[in-house]
Design a protein around this motif. Structure first.
Motif, PDB file in Angstrom:
ATOM      1  N   GLU A  52      57.515  11.526 -37.160  1.00  0.00           N
ATOM      2  CA  GLU A  52      56.098  11.196 -37.010  1.00  0.00           C
ATOM      3  C   GLU A  52      55.236  12.341 -37.519  1.00  0.00           C
ATOM      4  OE1 GLU A  52      53.852  10.680 -33.033  1.00  0.00           O
ATOM      5  OE2 GLU A  52      54.786   8.717 -33.439  1.00  0.00           O
ATOM      6  N   GLY A  53      54.262  12.022 -38.348  1.00  0.00           N
ATOM      7  CA  GLY A  53      53.393  13.048 -38.906  1.00  0.00           C
ATOM      8  C   GLY A  53      53.743  13.419 -40.325  1.00  0.00           C
ATOM      9  N   SER A  54      55.036  13.360 -40.673  1.00  0.00           N
ATOM     10  CA  SER A  54      55.433  13.669 -42.058  1.00  0.00           C
ATOM     11  C   SER A  54      56.011  12.448 -42.770  1.00  0.00           C
ATOM     12  CB  SER A  54      56.459  14.811 -42.089  1.00  0.00           C
ATOM     13  OG  SER A  54      57.628  14.445 -41.390  1.00  0.00           O
ATOM     14  N   THR A  55      56.424  11.446 -41.985  1.00  0.00           N
ATOM     15  CA  THR A  55      56.881  10.184 -42.571  1.00  0.00           C
ATOM     16  C   THR A  55      55.759   9.157 -42.443  1.00  0.00           C
ATOM     17  OG1 THR A  55      59.162  10.644 -41.896  1.00  0.00           O
ATOM     18  CG2 THR A  55      58.634   8.371 -42.470  1.00  0.00           C
ATOM     19  N   ALA A  56      55.533   8.411 -43.502  1.00  0.00           N
ATOM     20  CA  ALA A  56      54.493   7.387 -43.472  1.00  0.00           C
ATOM     21  C   ALA A  56      54.719   6.444 -42.292  1.00  0.00           C
ATOM     22  CB  ALA A  56      54.476   6.611 -44.786  1.00  0.00           C
ATOM     23  N   ALA A  57      53.622   6.054 -41.652  1.00  0.00           N
ATOM     24  CA  ALA A  57      53.717   5.243 -40.433  1.00  0.00           C
ATOM     25  C   ALA A  57      54.465   3.943 -40.668  1.00  0.00           C
ATOM     26  CB  ALA A  57      52.308   4.960 -39.901  1.00  0.00           C
ATOM     27  N   GLU A  58      54.216   3.304 -41.829  1.00  0.00           N
ATOM     28  CA  GLU A  58      54.887   2.021 -42.086  1.00  0.00           C
ATOM     29  C   GLU A  58      56.387   2.208 -42.301  1.00  0.00           C
ATOM     30  OE1 GLU A  58      52.939   3.329 -46.020  1.00  0.00           O
ATOM     31  OE2 GLU A  58      52.483   3.337 -43.864  1.00  0.00           O
ATOM     32  N   VAL A  59      56.771   3.355 -42.877  1.00  0.00           N
ATOM     33  CA  VAL A  59      58.202   3.644 -43.074  1.00  0.00           C
ATOM     34  C   VAL A  59      58.870   3.911 -41.736  1.00  0.00           C
ATOM     35  CG1 VAL A  59      59.865   5.258 -44.111  1.00  0.00           C
ATOM     36  CG2 VAL A  59      57.863   4.501 -45.419  1.00  0.00           C
ATOM     37  N   LEU A  60      58.180   4.685 -40.871  1.00  0.00           N
ATOM     38  CA  LEU A  60      58.719   4.970 -39.543  1.00  0.00           C
ATOM     39  C   LEU A  60      58.867   3.676 -38.744  1.00  0.00           C
ATOM     40  CD1 LEU A  60      59.621   7.126 -37.516  1.00  0.00           C
ATOM     41  CD2 LEU A  60      57.226   7.347 -36.805  1.00  0.00           C
ATOM     42  N   GLU A  61      57.916   2.775 -38.891  1.00  0.00           N
ATOM     43  CA  GLU A  61      57.974   1.506 -38.175  1.00  0.00           C
ATOM     44  C   GLU A  61      59.170   0.664 -38.633  1.00  0.00           C
ATOM     45  OE1 GLU A  61      56.756  -0.816 -35.131  1.00  0.00           O
ATOM     46  OE2 GLU A  61      55.922   1.125 -35.731  1.00  0.00           O
ATOM     47  N   ILE A  62      59.425   0.666 -39.956  1.00  0.00           N
ATOM     48  CA  ILE A  62      60.596  -0.060 -40.467  1.00  0.00           C
ATOM     49  C   ILE A  62      61.880   0.542 -39.896  1.00  0.00           C
ATOM     50  CG2 ILE A  62      61.936  -0.618 -42.539  1.00  0.00           C
ATOM     51  CD1 ILE A  62      59.281  -0.663 -44.091  1.00  0.00           C
ATOM     52  N   ALA A  63      61.959   1.862 -39.864  1.00  0.00           N
ATOM     53  CA  ALA A  63      63.155   2.546 -39.353  1.00  0.00           C
ATOM     54  C   ALA A  63      63.410   2.171 -37.901  1.00  0.00           C
ATOM     55  CB  ALA A  63      62.998   4.058 -39.502  1.00  0.00           C
TER      56      ALA A  63
END
Length: 583
Positions: A52-63
């Motif tokens: 969180e903070g360095s990974t795009a929010a939409e990418v983190l959500e997919i993960a």
């Protein structure tokens, strides 16, 4: 390619590279602000990191939305891993993911796809395509792949030519049961699937292909065990203008090459043993010679002493278990229970303990003096501290029973080192064996095996004593391969068919094509076939060949994944001219 690298190849030297990986989710760890995903393909596992903070929010959500066995495409930067994992080759790095795509979602698998899985064998066979994702299963198939490549490399280097032979052939009465295939075009007639390419490889020798090989599927409709499947693979070979010694030399070379190239192991001497000696000293035509315990016959010392069990026996025979004289009564009784099991069938077991003070304690002290027991010990090479185990009865059955006891003792005493390979050629098998049910002789190998030439006259007088020019390769008690010098002239082949109970008409109907071929200049020839699946399981340290077959059958000869065998539509039966109605 969707990916730039596999999940098993990136190392610390690749740090700062931009890469794309594709694979399956092995495991996800979600700590709220940070997510780790272990991504797996057949080459290995690489850790992906999302923060969180360095990974795009939409990418983190997919993960966070991924589950086990989801198929992913992940792009990002190779970075040094903070908490390194020395258990995997990629354990020094991870991928800081910038783009993530779910290529396919997955249902939760019915068992964990890890080496220590929670799935039983039947469940894993039903979902074999999932089981094949496990590393230890993939490694077994990789070993098989390497064996295939190295076999072809060696034999091609020895001027062997790979030739494919037919799969739809003619059924023959010898050997195991055939799988039968009906013909639609020729209604009422049937093909058989080959138990081996035997006659075709002999015809190739007549054709002048003096060195043939084939890695070939064979089929036998027989009862199954851990080392049998209804369809199996052979390394099938034949050579012209050779003696038995030439064949043994070439295929010792193949065996040594495979051991060195596949598992980096040097094997020692290939001992030669006569079939008769294998039976006499080990009770088996495939003895495990990693340990001693040879049979010693005691008829001359044990009989006519008033012990009826021995006096009435055709054979009294024993083995010496070194260092076991201190075994408890409970341990020795367990051995008696072992040989009395129905699958072994002995009526009892006699033991003699060679005590440290030079005395003897036995289960038959009532009938034998200390001097008698010392004579037994001397003949068996038993010393103080050893345990003598003796069985008696009908010769053939008793040898088989003692063979099982010997192998059992090898297990109990840890004498079967799986990394100690002891190759052995067993030579000069009987040509024929008597079958009580049909009341006639059958070929011990097959009808095309040559008898020892100087023993051919005995076929008319003592057929059971004629030796075959045959040989088996045995490693650690497992028959790996077998073959023979073949009959290459029509007269000897006709004589062989006669002694197998074929009429001239039956021989002509079944094998006329081969008899005809022999009239057109058949060279002297011989060959061998290796059980490729057994060879793989031996190299892989497993007792079961199923582990080394991509899609094996179970012990009921069923493929539980595709539900085969299965019934077929009545329209197909009509088309084939088959009527399954019961009158």
């Amino acid at each position: 390619m969707l990916r730039t690298h596999t999940c098993g190849e990136l190392r610390l030297a690749d740090a700062s590279k931009q890469v794309t990986l594709c694979g399956w989710v092995q495991k996800t760890r979600d700590k709220g602000g940070m997510v780790w995903i272990d991504l797996r393909d057949r080459y290995g596992v690489t850790q992906l990191i999302f923060e969180e903070g360095s990974t795009a929010a939409e990418v983190l959500e997919i993960a966070k939305g991924t589950g086990r066995e989801f198929v992913l495409k992940a792009s990002g930067e190779v970075v040094e891993r903070y908490a390194k994992n020395d258990k995997i080759p990629t354990g020094e790095i991870e991928i800081k993911v910038s783009e993530l795509e779910i290529l396919n979602e997955a249902k939760t698998p019915p068992f964990t796809i890890e080496n220590e899985t929670d799935g039983g064998e039947e469940l894993r066979m039903k979902y074999r395509y999932l089981d094949l994702r496990r590393e230890e299963v993939r490694e077994k198939l990789m070993l098989r792949h390497k064996m295939l490549q190295e076999t072809r490399s060696y034999l091609s280097g020895q001027s062997f030519m790979e030739v494919e032979t037919p799969v739809l052939i003619k059924s023959t009465p010898e050997g195991a049961r055939d799988f039968i295939v009906p013909s639609r075009v020729n209604k009422g007639e049937f093909y058989a699937l080959p138990q081996s390419p035997q006659t075709f490889k002999q015809l190739l020798m007549v054709s002048g292909f003096d060195r043939y090989f084939q890695i070939v599927k064979c089929f036998r409709d027989e009862d199954l065990r851990a080392d049998r499947q209804p369809e199996f693979t052979q390394i099938d070979c034949e050579m012209s203008f050779v003696t038995r010694e030439d064949i043994l030399e070439i295929f010792e070379g193949l065996t040594r090459h495979l051991f060195k190239a596949v598992i980096d192991t040097e094997v020692g001497e290939f001992v030669h043993m006569q079939y008769d000696d294998a039976i006499k000293y080990y009770g088996s035509d495939k003895p495990d010679v990693r340990f001693d315990m040879k049979f010693v016959e005691l008829n001359d010392l044990a009989q006519n002493k008033g012990f009826n069990v021995f006096d009435q026996a055709e054979l009294v025979v024993g083995i010496c278990a070194k260092g076991c004289a201190d075994w408890t009564r409970k341990q020795v009784d367990a051995l008696t229970d072992f040989v009395k099991r129905p699958q072994i069938g002995a009526k009892g077991l006699v033991y003699v303990k060679c005590n440290a003070d030079g005395t003897f304690k036995s289960s038959v002290d009532k009938f034998y003096s200390q001097e008698d027991l010392k004579a037994w010990a001397d003949k068996m090479g038993a010393e103080a501290g050893d345990l003598i185990l003796v069985l008696s009865g009908e010769a053939d059955k008793t040898r088989k029973q003692l063979c099982e006891l010997r192998l059992h003792m090898g297990d109990l005493l840890n004498l079967k080192d799986p990394k100690d390979f002891k190759p052995l050629w067993v030579l000069d098998f009987p040509l024929l064996e008597w079958d009580e049910e049909s009341e006639r002789y059958h070929a011990m190998h097959h009808p095309f095996t040559s008898p020892k030439l100087d023993e051919i006259p005995m076929l008319d007088t003592e057929p059971g004593k004629v030796k075959a020019n045959a040989y088996d390769l045995v490693i650690n008690g497992v028959e790996i391969g077998g073959g023979s010098i073949r009959i290459h002239d029509k007269e000897t082949q006709a004589l062989m068919f006669k002694h197998l109970g074929f009429s001239d008409e039956e021989a002509r109907e079944q094998f006329g094509f081969l008899m005809d071929a022999f009239e057109y200049g058949a060279p002297p020839h011989g060959g061998i076939a290796f059980g490729f699946d057994r060879l793989c399981s031996l190299f892989g340290g497993s007792d079961s060949i199923r582990d080394f077959i991509a899609f094996p059958k179970n012990t009921s000869a069923r493929d539980v994944m595709i539900e085969s065998p299965s019934q077929i539509a009545s329209e197909q039966l009509v088309e084939l001219g088959i009527d399954l109605r019961v009158d």
